[in-house]
Design an enzyme around this catalytic site. Structure first.
Site, PDB file in Angstrom:
ATOM      1  N   THR A  31      36.856  16.259 -23.635  1.00 12.97           N
ATOM      2  CA  THR A  31      35.916  15.332 -23.012  1.00 12.97           C
ATOM      3  C   THR A  31      35.969  13.951 -23.648  1.00 12.97           C
ATOM      4  OG1 THR A  31      34.468  17.116 -22.377  1.00 12.97           O
ATOM      5  CG2 THR A  31      33.448  14.977 -22.557  1.00 12.97           C
ATOM      6  N   ARG A  42      35.799  26.485 -12.239  1.00  4.99           N
ATOM      7  CA  ARG A  42      34.645  26.443 -13.150  1.00  4.99           C
ATOM      8  C   ARG A  42      34.271  24.977 -13.420  1.00  4.99           C
ATOM      9  NH1 ARG A  42      33.902  23.941 -18.252  1.00  4.99           N
ATOM     10  NH2 ARG A  42      32.134  24.859 -19.289  1.00  4.99           N
ATOM     11  N   VAL A  43      32.995  24.683 -13.341  1.00 10.41           N
ATOM     12  CA  VAL A  43      32.533  23.327 -13.628  1.00 10.41           C
ATOM     13  C   VAL A  43      31.466  23.417 -14.713  1.00 10.41           C
ATOM     14  CG1 VAL A  43      31.353  21.299 -12.693  1.00 10.41           C
ATOM     15  CG2 VAL A  43      33.057  22.490 -11.304  1.00 10.41           C
ATOM     16  N   ASP A  93      29.139  20.998 -17.781  1.00 11.54           N
ATOM     17  CA  ASP A  93      28.012  20.058 -17.797  1.00 11.54           C
ATOM     18  C   ASP A  93      28.403  18.605 -17.536  1.00 11.54           C
ATOM     19  OD1 ASP A  93      29.380  20.436 -20.432  1.00 11.54           O
ATOM     20  OD2 ASP A  93      28.288  18.581 -20.813  1.00 11.54           O
ATOM     21  N   THR A 133      29.234  16.336 -25.156  1.00  9.28           N
ATOM     22  CA  THR A 133      30.456  17.138 -25.118  1.00  9.28           C
ATOM     23  C   THR A 133      30.157  18.507 -25.723  1.00  9.28           C
ATOM     24  OG1 THR A 133      32.782  17.258 -25.809  1.00  9.28           O
ATOM     25  CG2 THR A 133      31.252  16.252 -27.366  1.00  9.28           C
ATOM     26  N   GLY A 155      29.736  23.678 -22.103  1.00  6.49           N
ATOM     27  CA  GLY A 155      28.910  23.367 -20.938  1.00  6.49           C
ATOM     28  C   GLY A 155      27.848  24.416 -20.664  1.00  6.49           C
TER      29      GLY A 155
HETATM   30  N1  ASP Z   1      31.547  19.948 -21.846  1.00  4.73           N
HETATM   31  C1  ASP Z   1      32.819  20.251 -21.234  1.00  4.73           C
HETATM   32  C2  ASP Z   1      32.654  21.434 -20.295  1.00  4.73           C
HETATM   33  O1  ASP Z   1      31.954  22.386 -20.622  1.00  4.73           O
HETATM   34  C3  ASP Z   1      33.913  20.548 -22.202  1.00  4.73           C
HETATM   35  C4  ASP Z   1      34.085  19.609 -23.381  1.00  4.73           C
HETATM   36  O2  ASP Z   1      33.173  18.872 -23.752  1.00  4.73           O
HETATM   37  O3  ASP Z   1      35.166  19.612 -23.978  1.00  4.73           O
HETATM   38  O4  ASP Z   1      33.275  21.423 -19.253  1.00  4.73           O
END
Ligand code: ASP
Length: 231
Positions: free
Chosen positions: A91, A119-120, A122, A142, A145
């Site tokens: 992120t 998959r999505v 946060d 980050t 999620g």
């Molecule tokens: N927060 C992001 C997610 O869960 C992943 C990340 O921060 O690396 O999609």
């Protein structure tokens, strides 16, 4: 890369002056997902996923690319050999304050390593992955999620600012809330309307950089207690 060896991106941007926002998720073949989120925000706030996000990018002349171009050779080899894939930091988040007092936040991600297709997390969710309000501050997050969403991490940090707390303490409060209520690792960067900066994380590390009018060059941190100058 997800379980199918593809890159799917999520991104969102929020304007603290108007509370306008734009978001995309699970898009492929878009060179700069954050630019698509910004364009949506300026056009009409909404959340466009997969083909609808890609179509919007194409129709608005934003830079597209071959979806394979987003995968490095090293990542591809790891995936092909089903190596013990490192959970890479995926992120990039940004918060900004301009000289007129306008705050903005943006977050962009490839999600979590090996995530299932579609998959999505946060990152593109206003309140969880980012938040900006000129009356309070701006935040980008980050981490996991699935842990960030139930504690609405970005808004939790912003709400702590409302009590005149320094952004560093507000960021720590948000991370403490996550630690107390759910398992998982996360981090957040925070800026208040006076331009004060704060961040916190409960992962091993989180790289942060900032630039202010008073600095000649950005301050760069690979860990909270360390900084080094960019050559
Ligand atoms: N927060 C992001 C997610 O869960 C992943 C990340 O921060 O690396 O999609």
């Amino acid at each position: 890369m997800n379980s199918e060896g593809e890159v799917e991106d999520d991104a969102a941007m929020m304007d603290g002056a108007t509370l306008a926002w734009g978001a995309i998720a699970a898009v492929q073949g878009v060179r700069h997902p954050i630019s698509v989120a910004r364009k949506i925000m300026e056009d009409k706030p909404r959340f466009l996923v997969a083909e609808s996000g890609e179509r919007f990018a194409l129709e608005h002349g934003l830079e597209m690319c071959d979806k394979d171009e987003l995968v490095s050779e090293e990542q591809y080899q790891e995936w092909k050999e089903e190596a013990n894939v490192l959970d890479r930091p995926n992120t990039v988040g940004c918060v900004a304050l301009d000289s007129s007092g306008n705050l903005a936040a943006g977050t962009s991600t490839g999600g979590t390593t090996g995530q299932s297709q579609g998959r999505v997390g946060d990152s593109a969710l206003v309140g969880s992955g980012l938040y900006a309000d000129n009356q309070l501050g701006a935040c980008s997050t980050t981490g996991d999620g699935e842990s960030i969403i139930p504690v609405v991490l970005a808004k939790t940090a912003i709400d702590a600012l409302a009590e005149e707390t320094h952004p560093d303490q507000a960021a720590q409060h948000a991370i403490n809330t996550l630690k107390a209520r759910v398992k998982g690792e996360a981090g957040c960067i925070l800026l208040d309307r006076q331009g004060r900066i704060g961040w916190a994380y409960n992962s091993d590390n989180m790289a942060v950089a900032y630039m202010t009018e008073a600095l000649q060059q950005p301050a760069v941190f690979t860990e909270k207690e360390q900084s080094f100058a960019i050559a």
